[in-house]
Design a protein around this motif. Structure first.
Motif, PDB file in Angstrom:
ATOM      1  N   UNK A   1       1.132  -0.859  -0.041  1.00  0.00           N
ATOM      2  CA  UNK A   1      -0.099   0.118   0.212  1.00  0.00           C
ATOM      3  C   UNK A   1       0.620   0.991   0.240  1.00  0.00           C
ATOM      4  N   UNK A   2       0.313   2.326   0.331  1.00  0.00           N
ATOM      5  CA  UNK A   2       1.134   3.711  -0.141  1.00  0.00           C
ATOM      6  C   UNK A   2       1.885   3.843   1.063  1.00  0.00           C
TER       7      UNK A   2
ATOM      8  N   UNK B   1      -1.392  -5.514 -10.437  1.00  0.00           N
ATOM      9  CA  UNK B   1      -3.115  -4.542 -11.521  1.00  0.00           C
ATOM     10  C   UNK B   1      -3.448  -3.298 -10.525  1.00  0.00           C
ATOM     11  N   UNK B   2      -2.759  -3.412  -8.944  1.00  0.00           N
ATOM     12  CA  UNK B   2      -2.262  -2.460  -8.257  1.00  0.00           C
ATOM     13  C   UNK B   2      -1.632  -1.374  -8.713  1.00  0.00           C
ATOM     14  N   UNK B   3      -0.874  -1.405  -8.860  1.00  0.00           N
ATOM     15  CA  UNK B   3       0.198  -0.121  -9.507  1.00  0.00           C
ATOM     16  C   UNK B   3      -0.227   0.372 -10.922  1.00  0.00           C
TER      17      UNK B   3
ATOM     18  N   UNK C   1      -9.711   6.472   6.760  1.00  0.00           N
ATOM     19  CA  UNK C   1      -8.994   8.144   5.959  1.00  0.00           C
ATOM     20  C   UNK C   1      -8.185   7.584   5.043  1.00  0.00           C
ATOM     21  N   UNK C   2      -6.396   7.796   5.668  1.00  0.00           N
ATOM     22  CA  UNK C   2      -5.351   7.624   5.410  1.00  0.00           C
ATOM     23  C   UNK C   2      -5.630   6.344   4.023  1.00  0.00           C
ATOM     24  N   UNK C   3      -5.938   4.578   3.866  1.00  0.00           N
ATOM     25  CA  UNK C   3      -6.742   4.135   3.202  1.00  0.00           C
ATOM     26  C   UNK C   3      -7.205   4.309   2.111  1.00  0.00           C
TER      27      UNK C   3
ATOM     28  N   UNK D   1      -2.397   3.080  -2.714  1.00  0.00           N
ATOM     29  CA  UNK D   1      -2.739   2.487  -3.734  1.00  0.00           C
ATOM     30  C   UNK D   1      -4.450   1.851  -3.850  1.00  0.00           C
ATOM     31  N   UNK D   2      -4.536   0.974  -2.573  1.00  0.00           N
ATOM     32  CA  UNK D   2      -6.223   1.126  -2.787  1.00  0.00           C
ATOM     33  C   UNK D   2      -6.983   1.647  -2.707  1.00  0.00           C
TER      34      UNK D   2
END
Length: 221
Positions: A3-4, A38-40, A109-111, A116-117
């Protein structure tokens, strides 16, 4: 799933274990590579720019390998998102409702805004508006499961005696997390820590939450 960095740093979660559903380690490694690819690609190219061919190339696998597990790119993105959500959005247990809720809403909130998610989620929500079958899959796969996770701090507080057992949890969860999703998906207003903390404080006041020390004393009587 990676994730980010902002969301991961803020929550400080332990690295989650990879899936082990496939007995063959090489196959499972390929499956994870597809999900990460896929995420990227979605973050780089947007939803319309993601293709099965592109995912396979980025993951370093044959296209047939991708089709072994998924029929469409949307299926891949949904699986990637569900894995990320399960790893990142399980509320912590500090033994006290207030810090549990503050940490959970900050992480949510951050997620949704910085990982990326979160970009995947926003794309999936958009796609769901035009695909009723996929909308149902997203609802059952993420929304229903996430509401179960969102309830955990409240359920633990009831067990500790901090909250009344008759609390309307569904309504309270809507008032806690609903404004976060509204800002992320509708208004694009900031969803910072001050905002999520205000949501928690409003709930604590509204629900007349018992101090954890007082609750412990009542439970020992």
């Amino acid at each position: 799933m990676e994730q980010g960095s902002t969301a991961a740093t803020a929550a400080g979660p332990e690295p989650a274990a990879r899936h082990h559903g496939n007995r063959h380690g090489r196959s499972e490694q390929a499956r994870q590579a597809v999900l990460e690819a896929a995420d990227g690609l979605l973050v780089e190219k947007g939803f319309t720019g993601v293709t099965i061919e592109g995912i396979a190339t980025r993951a370093g696998v044959a296209k047939q390998t991708v089709y072994r597990w998924w029929k469409t790119k949307t299926d891949i993105l949904l699986d990637a998102f569900l894995q990320d959500a399960a790893e990142a959005l399980t509320p912590p247990d500090h033994g006290d409702l207030a810090p549990d809720l503050r940490a959970h809403l900050r992480q949510l909130a951050l997620f949704l805004t910085r990982s990326d998610a979160g970009a995947v989620f926003r794309a999936l929500i958009g796609h769901a508006q035009h695909d009723p079958a996929f909308a149902a899959a997203l609802r059952s796969g993420y929304l229903d499961e996430q509401r179960r996770r969102d309830r955990l701090p409240l359920e633990r507080a009831v067990q500790r005696g901090q909250l009344a057992a008759g609390l309307d949890m569904a309504a309270e969860i809507d008032q806690l997390v609903g404004p976060v999703y509204h800002r992320v998906l509708v208004t694009a207003e900031p969803v910072d820590q001050a905002f999520t903390d205000r949501l928690v404080e409003a709930f604590l006041h509204r629900a007349d939450v018992t101090d954890v020390a007082d609750a412990g004393e009542m439970g020992s009587r």
